[in-house]
Design a protein around this motif. Structure first.
Motif, mmCIF file in Angstrom:
data_model
loop_
_atom_site.group_PDB
_atom_site.id
_atom_site.type_symbol
_atom_site.label_atom_id
_atom_site.label_comp_id
_atom_site.label_asym_id
_atom_site.label_seq_id
_atom_site.Cartn_x
_atom_site.Cartn_y
_atom_site.Cartn_z
ATOM 1 N N LYS A 1 0.815 -1.227 0.000
ATOM 2 C CA LYS A 1 0.000 0.000 0.000
ATOM 3 C C LYS A 1 0.850 1.280 0.000
ATOM 4 O O LYS A 1 0.445 2.275 -0.594
ATOM 5 C CB LYS A 1 -0.987 0.012 1.162
ATOM 6 N N THR B 1 1.073 7.214 7.016
ATOM 7 C CA THR B 1 0.715 7.454 8.425
ATOM 8 C C THR B 1 1.344 6.433 9.376
ATOM 9 O O THR B 1 1.454 6.689 10.567
ATOM 10 C CB THR B 1 -0.820 7.463 8.628
ATOM 11 N N GLY B 2 1.784 5.296 8.847
ATOM 12 C CA GLY B 2 2.491 4.322 9.680
ATOM 13 C C GLY B 2 3.754 4.931 10.278
ATOM 14 O O GLY B 2 4.149 4.615 11.403
ATOM 15 N N ALA C 1 0.092 2.032 18.713
ATOM 16 C CA ALA C 1 -1.101 2.343 17.906
ATOM 17 C C ALA C 1 -2.388 1.835 18.553
ATOM 18 O O ALA C 1 -3.483 2.220 18.157
ATOM 19 C CB ALA C 1 -0.954 1.757 16.504
#
Ligand code: DC
Length: 210
Positions: free
Chosen positions: A13, A31-32, A85
């Motif tokens: 991705k 965003t990871g 997270a």
């Protein structure tokens, strides 16, 4: 134009998001990397990854200029990111930044786990990229071997499986396709084919939206 790309680890991705952003001239945010950097900063301060207040402080004081740290790309950074997270206060502290980025003109592509469901529920296009665990593990294994990492395929497979399980089963913003996401299975596609398929999907969606 807001494009949300979600999916499990090593689904491709990130590469896809960058290719799409370049193709359309849009900004791109992985965003990871935000979660990876928060975990790095928590650890650097000698605090526990599970400490929610410490995670929120690190998220609030995150320096975006430090996101190009190559260490953030390591498997251990991904693992640590998946732990911080899970913490609602960390996710909340990173939300405004992501939404502000997503509003960039003429467009922005964000990739992660909850972009289509939580960060940008009104995104124009949502793609959920999947691929069989074995294929994803094989790709990640090749990448690590090229970098000289002496891991085995079995280890890589198990690490990915556990990380996906953690990301999928957490209470806050679990990884899942949005109801209106287009599923893109890259099990049998290389990056070129995945990119062509994604651009085709986006063009059709744009045409339908008029
Ligand atoms: O995409 P990545 O492998 O760099 O992400 C690392 C971890 O960060 C992932 O296992 C879960 C977390 N993450 C998340 O919870 N939400 C996002 N939008 C992006 C990443």
């Amino acid at each position: 134009m807001m494009i949300a790309i979600d999916g499990p680890a090593a689904s491709g991705k990130g590469t896809l998001a960058k290719r799409i952003a370049d193709h359309f001239g849009f900004a791109c945010l992985d965003t990871g990397l935000l979660y990876r950097a928060v975990a790095r900063d928590v650890a650097a301060r000698g605090e526990a990854l599970e400490d929610e207040a410490a995670g929120a402080r690190a998220a609030e004081t995150l320096e975006l200029a430090t996101l190009d740290d190559p260490e953030l790309r390591s498997p251990s950074a991904g693992e640590a990111a998946s732990v911080v997270a899970k913490l609602p206060a960390v996710r909340k502290a990173l939300l405004d930044l992501q939404r502000t980025f997503a509003a960039r003109e003429p467009g922005a592509v964000l990739d992660g786990r909850d972009i289509g469901t939580v960060v940008c529920p009104d995104a124009d296009i949502k793609i959920f990229v999947t691929a069989d665990l074995g294929v994803r593990a094989g790709r990640r294994y090749e990448e690590l071997r090229r970098r000289g990492d002496p891991v085995t395929l079995a280890e890589v497979t198990e690490v990915l499986r556990l990380r996906d399980e953690r990301d999928r089963s957490r209470a806050e913003a679990p990884m899942r396709p949005a109801d209106d996401a287009i599923l893109l299975d890259t099990t049998d596609l290389d990056i070129e084919a995945a990119f062509d398929a994604a651009v085709g999907l986006i063009m059709r969606r744009i045409a339908r939206q008029g």
